[in-house]
Enzyme design. Structure first.
Site, PDB file in Angstrom:
ATOM      1  N   CYS A 114     -39.141  12.477  37.987  1.00  7.31           N
ATOM      2  CA  CYS A 114     -39.862  13.721  37.702  1.00  7.31           C
ATOM      3  C   CYS A 114     -41.268  13.448  37.172  1.00  7.31           C
ATOM      4  CB  CYS A 114     -39.088  14.564  36.693  1.00  7.31           C
ATOM      5  SG  CYS A 114     -37.524  15.152  37.344  1.00  7.31           S
ATOM      6  N   HIS A 255     -43.076  18.900  31.375  1.00  5.83           N
ATOM      7  CA  HIS A 255     -42.041  18.962  32.411  1.00  5.83           C
ATOM      8  C   HIS A 255     -40.924  19.881  31.918  1.00  5.83           C
ATOM      9  CE1 HIS A 255     -39.157  17.964  35.376  1.00  5.83           C
ATOM     10  NE2 HIS A 255     -38.440  17.146  34.637  1.00  5.83           N
ATOM     11  N   ASN A 285     -35.221  23.251  36.733  1.00  2.00           N
ATOM     12  CA  ASN A 285     -35.928  21.972  36.836  1.00  2.00           C
ATOM     13  C   ASN A 285     -36.264  21.729  38.307  1.00  2.00           C
ATOM     14  OD1 ASN A 285     -36.726  19.314  36.973  1.00  2.00           O
ATOM     15  ND2 ASN A 285     -35.082  18.533  35.665  1.00  2.00           N
TER      16      ASN A 285
END
Ligand code: UT7
Length: 330
Positions: A114, A255, A285
């Site tokens: 990520c 994030h 997410n």
């Protein structure tokens, strides 16, 4: 003369279909209450069968190019951060180039969990600072639902699909742009977040399919513990490299993996709600796309002003973590 990479354009793409917590209650043994209290997620968008990482990336890129008022033919390079490329090869970057224009453009895929978007911004910034490239498209695109196991309630509730793209442009003698980056990777935690099957370690076989090895697997607790430490470290180190401190940060764009991870950083840095962007409730997410999505939302809400110090930070599989510090403006 200081040449910096400035954000000249930003575009995002989110698929239309929405998967709510109530929908998930019908698929796995879970509850809206559990998902909201443990993650902060209420719904996420999921790509259709006809949508791929590259198709989402291409749409986000078109929007970023329009925003930057340039065309694909003006691009010198494409860096595409993804963990779910359409195919292992050819690259998603080449697919996006092909969908955008007939003109060949150099590019490659970058895989750093990520944190890939953060790695992509730093890579493009370094390429721009080298003086060889002036317009670079940095993409963060993932169709995580293509590797999500909807029989595993511990991961099925977390992920959504989306894409974001930045046009980074060389600007000489500017106060704006990417001031610094901090990147890290530590393979000791590699097994905590992994897609075991499909690579050279475990090529696809009847057994790998039957034992569901092609899906994402995560040790949620350990990953959580890592993230709670990694996020503040990334913010502090990134700012330090720019000669700045947490007090100088106008906007934190973290994030979006779990609201509790963001809240821990907010408490530690004593940030008021105006200084952090949170939209995990509506998208879940989306991996490398969470940061462009959150930044775009902040921009649309008028929360970004020229001169603001904006910190992008992420963590993920690898394990990887890092940040980009940007002085907003072009
Ligand atoms: O972007 C990449 C980085 N990823 C992350 O940063 C994710 C980090 N980890 C997390 O966000 C959290 O660890 C999770 C959201 C994945 C899990 O939350 P948790 O508070 O750590 O839950 P847990 O794994 O400790 O599980 C607590 C309980 C367990 O039941 P028992 O053993 O206490 O009876 C789980 O089986 O919750 C159960 N559980 C669920 N219950 C209802 C796990 N998933 C679910 C679910 N619905 N979806």
């Amino acid at each position: 003369m200081i040449t910096r990479a400035v954000v000249a354009g930003l575009g995002t793409y989110v698929p239309e279909a929405v998967l709510t917590n109530q929908d998930l209650e019908k698929i796995v043994e879970t509850s809206d209450e559990w998902i909201v209290t443990r993650t902060g997620i209420r719904e996420r968008h999921i790509a259709g069968n006809d949508e791929t990482t590259s198709s989402m990336a291409t749409e986000a890129s078109r929007r970023a190019l329009r925003d930057a008022k340039i065309t694909a033919e003006d691009l010198d390079f494409i860096v595409c951060a993804t963990n779910t490329p359409d195919t292992i090869f050819p690259s998603t970057a080449a697919r996006v180039q092909h969908q955008l224009t007939e003109k060949p453009i150099p590019g490659f895929d970058l895989q750093a969990g990520c944190t890939g978007l953060i790695y992509g911004m730093e890579t493009a910034s370094a390429l721009i600072k080298s003086g060889k490239y002036r317009n670079i498209l940095v993409i963060g695109a993932d169709k995580l639902t293509s590797i999500t196991d909807y029989e595993d309630r511990t991961t099925a509730v977390l992920f959504g699909d989306a894409a974001g793209a930045f046009v980074l442009q060389a600007n000489d003698n500017t106060e704006f742009g990417i001031l610094s980056s901090y990147l890290q990777a530590d393979g000791r935690g590699g097994d905590l977040l992994i897609q075991p099957g499909g690579g050279s370690l475990m090529p696809a076989s009847k057994e790998s399919v039957e034992t569901r090895q092609h899906y994402l697997k995560m040790n949620g607790n350990e990953t959580f513990r890592f993230a709670v430490k990694a996020l503040p470290e990334a913010v502090e180190e990134g700012l330090k490299r720019a000669g700045l401190e947490v007090g100088d940060m106008d906007l934190l764009v973290p994030h979006q993996a779990n609201l509790r991870i963001i809240d821990a950083a907010v408490r530690r840095f004593e940030l008021s709600p105006e200084r952090v962007v949170i939209n995990i409730d509506r998208y879940g997410n989306t991996s490398v796309a969470t940061i462009p999505l959150a930044l775009q939302e902040a921009r649309m809400e008028g929360r970004l002003h020229d001169g603001d110090v904006v910190v992008l930070c992420a963590f993920g599989a690898g394990l990887t973590w890092g940040s980009n510090v940007i002085r907003w403006g072009r």
